[in-house]
Design a protein around this motif. Structure first.
Motif, PDB file in Angstrom:
ATOM      1  N   ALA A  35      40.169  29.073  40.513  1.00 25.70           N
ATOM      2  CA  ALA A  35      41.442  30.935  41.338  1.00 25.70           C
ATOM      3  C   ALA A  35      43.053  30.586  40.687  1.00 25.70           C
ATOM      4  O   ALA A  35      43.497  28.978  40.160  1.00 25.70           O
ATOM      5  CB  ALA A  35      41.623  29.973  43.118  1.00 25.70           C
ATOM      6  N   ALA A  47      45.659  33.507  47.471  1.00 25.37           N
ATOM      7  CA  ALA A  47      44.691  33.555  46.307  1.00 25.37           C
ATOM      8  C   ALA A  47      44.722  34.772  45.650  1.00 25.37           C
ATOM      9  O   ALA A  47      44.477  36.085  46.373  1.00 25.37           O
ATOM     10  CB  ALA A  47      44.070  33.399  46.984  1.00 25.37           C
ATOM     11  N   THR A  50      39.975  34.515  42.142  1.00 22.75           N
ATOM     12  CA  THR A  50      38.935  33.516  42.121  1.00 22.75           C
ATOM     13  C   THR A  50      37.662  34.166  41.502  1.00 22.75           C
ATOM     14  O   THR A  50      37.077  35.052  40.864  1.00 22.75           O
ATOM     15  CB  THR A  50      38.262  32.864  43.530  1.00 22.75           C
ATOM     16  OG1 THR A  50      37.010  34.053  44.037  1.00 22.75           O
ATOM     17  CG2 THR A  50      39.436  32.973  44.584  1.00 22.75           C
ATOM     18  N   TYR A  56      36.403  37.121  43.161  1.00 19.73           N
ATOM     19  CA  TYR A  56      37.121  38.036  44.343  1.00 19.73           C
ATOM     20  C   TYR A  56      38.069  37.808  43.970  1.00 19.73           C
ATOM     21  O   TYR A  56      38.871  37.256  42.972  1.00 19.73           O
ATOM     22  CB  TYR A  56      37.181  36.390  45.289  1.00 19.73           C
ATOM     23  CG  TYR A  56      38.036  37.178  46.873  1.00 19.73           C
ATOM     24  CD1 TYR A  56      39.298  35.861  46.055  1.00 19.73           C
ATOM     25  CD2 TYR A  56      37.998  37.347  47.293  1.00 19.73           C
ATOM     26  CE1 TYR A  56      40.093  36.353  47.132  1.00 19.73           C
ATOM     27  CE2 TYR A  56      39.398  37.685  48.594  1.00 19.73           C
ATOM     28  CZ  TYR A  56      39.910  37.411  48.618  1.00 19.73           C
ATOM     29  OH  TYR A  56      40.619  37.468  49.561  1.00 19.73           O
ATOM     30  N   TYR A  57      38.557  39.355  44.384  1.00 17.31           N
ATOM     31  CA  TYR A  57      40.149  39.397  44.398  1.00 17.31           C
ATOM     32  C   TYR A  57      40.958  39.911  45.418  1.00 17.31           C
ATOM     33  O   TYR A  57      39.893  40.843  46.508  1.00 17.31           O
ATOM     34  CB  TYR A  57      40.105  40.720  43.506  1.00 17.31           C
ATOM     35  CG  TYR A  57      39.483  41.347  41.782  1.00 17.31           C
ATOM     36  CD1 TYR A  57      38.941  41.020  41.285  1.00 17.31           C
ATOM     37  CD2 TYR A  57      40.942  39.927  40.620  1.00 17.31           C
ATOM     38  CE1 TYR A  57      37.599  40.400  40.118  1.00 17.31           C
ATOM     39  CE2 TYR A  57      40.061  39.652  40.001  1.00 17.31           C
ATOM     40  CZ  TYR A  57      38.389  40.152  39.375  1.00 17.31           C
ATOM     41  OH  TYR A  57      38.526  39.401  38.383  1.00 17.31           O
ATOM     42  N   ALA A  58      41.598  39.678  45.877  1.00 17.20           N
ATOM     43  CA  ALA A  58      42.518  39.894  47.009  1.00 17.20           C
ATOM     44  C   ALA A  58      42.792  41.944  47.147  1.00 17.20           C
ATOM     45  O   ALA A  58      43.149  42.768  46.246  1.00 17.20           O
ATOM     46  CB  ALA A  58      43.471  39.408  47.156  1.00 17.20           C
ATOM     47  N   TYR A 104      38.946  31.043  47.938  1.00 21.79           N
ATOM     48  CA  TYR A 104      39.812  31.664  48.250  1.00 21.79           C
ATOM     49  C   TYR A 104      40.936  31.036  49.247  1.00 21.79           C
ATOM     50  O   TYR A 104      42.168  31.543  49.544  1.00 21.79           O
ATOM     51  CB  TYR A 104      39.611  33.062  48.882  1.00 21.79           C
ATOM     52  CG  TYR A 104      39.349  33.263  49.792  1.00 21.79           C
ATOM     53  CD1 TYR A 104      37.597  32.525  49.891  1.00 21.79           C
ATOM     54  CD2 TYR A 104      39.509  32.834  51.045  1.00 21.79           C
ATOM     55  CE1 TYR A 104      37.039  33.480  51.005  1.00 21.79           C
ATOM     56  CE2 TYR A 104      38.807  32.816  52.499  1.00 21.79           C
ATOM     57  CZ  TYR A 104      37.389  33.494  51.970  1.00 21.79           C
ATOM     58  OH  TYR A 104      36.300  32.834  53.209  1.00 21.79           O
TER      59      TYR A 104
END
Length: 122
Positions: A35, A47, A50, A56-58, A104
């Motif tokens: 990440a 985070a 990741t 995964y994205y914020a 995350y």
């Protein structure tokens, strides 16, 4: 022991792009979760992206940032487009010993780099 070295951070203008790199030693990049986190002054480390078997994205970076890895070069990357002043932070590379679950979360990661500063001015 495992070490992670980030590079690529610098000062840029809003709207510009930047790529960060993470070079692990004594750690082989596979599909284990890794990440990029960031920490702005006075804020908690969060985070931003990741990668394991999934990415995964914020919400704050969705559509602007892209995380990737090159297992041949054993490198992790973060491509950041359309940078904004609120992206200013120290960016950290993090690595775990397992799968994507809760990738995350800070506690999920065993290894951390020292961070690289990204400053975005308006």
């Amino acid at each position: 022991q495992v070490q992670l070295a980030e590079s690529g951070g610098r000062s840029v203008q809003a709207g510009e792009s930047l790529s960060l790199s993470c070079t692990p030693s004594q750690y082989t990049i596979t599909t284990n979760c890794m990440a990029w986190f960031r920490q702005a002054p006075g804020k908690e480390r969060e985070a931003v992206a990741t990668i394991g078997q999934y990415t995964y994205y914020a919400d704050s970076v969705q559509g602007r940032f892209s995380i990737s890895r090159d297992t041949g070069k054993n490198m992790l990357y973060l491509r950041m487009n359309d940078l904004r002043p609120e992206d200013t932070a120290i960016y950290y590379c993090a690595a775990s010993s397992g799968s994507d679950a809760r990738c995350y979360e800070r506690e999920r990661h065993n290894y951390w780099g020292q961070g690289t500063q990204v400053t975005v001015s308006s």
